[in-house]
Write an enzyme that holds these catalytic residues in place. Structure first.
Site, PDB file in Angstrom:
ATOM      1  N   LYS A 233       0.729  -1.176  -0.072  1.00  0.00           N
ATOM      2  CA  LYS A 233       0.169   0.142   0.013  1.00  0.00           C
ATOM      3  C   LYS A 233       0.843   1.480  -0.157  1.00  0.00           C
ATOM      4  O   LYS A 233       0.600   2.118  -0.567  1.00  0.00           O
ATOM      5  CB  LYS A 233      -0.987   0.028   1.224  1.00  0.00           C
ATOM      6  CG  LYS A 233      -2.262  -1.204   1.141  1.00  0.00           C
ATOM      7  CD  LYS A 233      -2.968  -0.976   2.135  1.00  0.00           C
ATOM      8  CE  LYS A 233      -4.252  -2.016   1.984  1.00  0.00           C
ATOM      9  NZ  LYS A 233      -5.280  -1.717   3.129  1.00  0.00           N
TER      10      LYS A 233
ATOM     11  N   ASP B 128      -9.422   2.838   2.443  1.00  0.00           N
ATOM     12  CA  ASP B 128      -9.629   2.102   3.524  1.00  0.00           C
ATOM     13  C   ASP B 128     -10.344   2.709   4.661  1.00  0.00           C
ATOM     14  O   ASP B 128     -10.938   2.016   5.630  1.00  0.00           O
ATOM     15  CB  ASP B 128      -8.023   1.756   4.038  1.00  0.00           C
ATOM     16  CG  ASP B 128      -7.375   0.515   3.279  1.00  0.00           C
ATOM     17  OD1 ASP B 128      -8.132  -0.121   2.894  1.00  0.00           O
ATOM     18  OD2 ASP B 128      -6.214   0.721   3.274  1.00  0.00           O
TER      19      ASP B 128
END
Length: 251
Positions: free
Chosen positions: A75, A112
């Protein structure tokens, strides 16, 4: 379910991470793609390391693959490889979505934090980030996104617990605001008074749930298994639990 229609002109997207065999993303996206009768496919990629991930991303520049969902451990690298990024991704220091535009631009986003808050809203109605401090286990990309989203949603304090203290301190420096770093050895003291505890780390020890106040919520971002040891322990203690599948769907 309809059978997918895939030709040489198919639009391709996918998910990338390591490990990735456990991911439900190909199942979820494959289902609606097939149901809509799209000429498209959603596949999984598992590069060996950061260099392999970089080669993959650069190979997709220009829209050969339209987009990628990005999971651990890539990420933060996803954000670094992008040409432009959303404010949320920059603030979180990580991205879980890469969009490959036809002009060669790679755009990074993070959903997220949104997915996490959506999961809380669904499975712990009435809870709010503004209710009090929240403890976050882990200091990777998902933890950074969680901390940023919590602060932006009005959380008065985020306490980050991580095995490596320096890594937690990096998160604190990157996010700013009322975020503090704590060693796992201080977990009991750190979670006292927290209205929620969020596990954003793979595996690891179960936090001292008995130190949480009555009515606290426990979330585990992992969804394999759906009922993780952490969530099972939380339910056994009478605490509300939020699972990672709700977050996956929410994001």
């Amino acid at each position: 379910m309809k059978r997918p229609v895939v030709t040489g002109a198919a639009r391709i997207a996918g998910v990338v991470g390591r490990p990735i065999a456990h991911s439900l993303s190909p199942v979820i996206h494959g289902a609606w793609i097939a149901d809509a009768g799209l000429d498209a496919a959603y596949v999984a990629f598992a590069p060996e390391d950061d260099k392999g991930f970089e080669r993959l991303v650069r190979a997709f520049r220009g829209g050969i693959v339209r987009g990628l969902n990005v999971t651990a451990p890539f990420k933060e690298a996803a954000l670094a490889l992008s040409d432009r990024a959303s404010d949320a991704a920059i603030r979180a220091g990580s991205a879980n979505v890469l969009i490959f535009h036809a002009d060669g631009v790679i755009e990074a986003l993070t959903t997220d934090g949104e997915g996490m808050l959506a999961a809380f809203s669904e499975q712990a109605p009435g809870w709010s980030p503004a209710d009090g401090p929240v403890a976050v286990l882990g200091a990777g990309g998902a933890a950074r996104a969680a901390a940023a989203a919590l602060i932006d949603a009005g959380c008065p304090a985020v306490r980050v617990l991580n095995r490596t203290a320096a890594r937690a301190e990096e998160l604190v420096f990157a996010i700013g605001g009322p975020v503090s770093a704590h060693a796992l050895s201080d977990a009991r003291e750190a979670v006292k008074g927290c209205t929620a505890l969020i596990n954003a780390a793979a595996g690891g020890p179960i936090a001292p749930l008995d130190a949480l106040p009555e009515g606290a919520v426990v979330m585990d971002m992992s969804y394999r298994p759906l009922e993780t040891p952490l969530l099972a322990a939380a339910r056994a203690q009478g605490l509300r639990a939020v699972d990672g599948l709700a977050m996956l769907i929410g994001q």
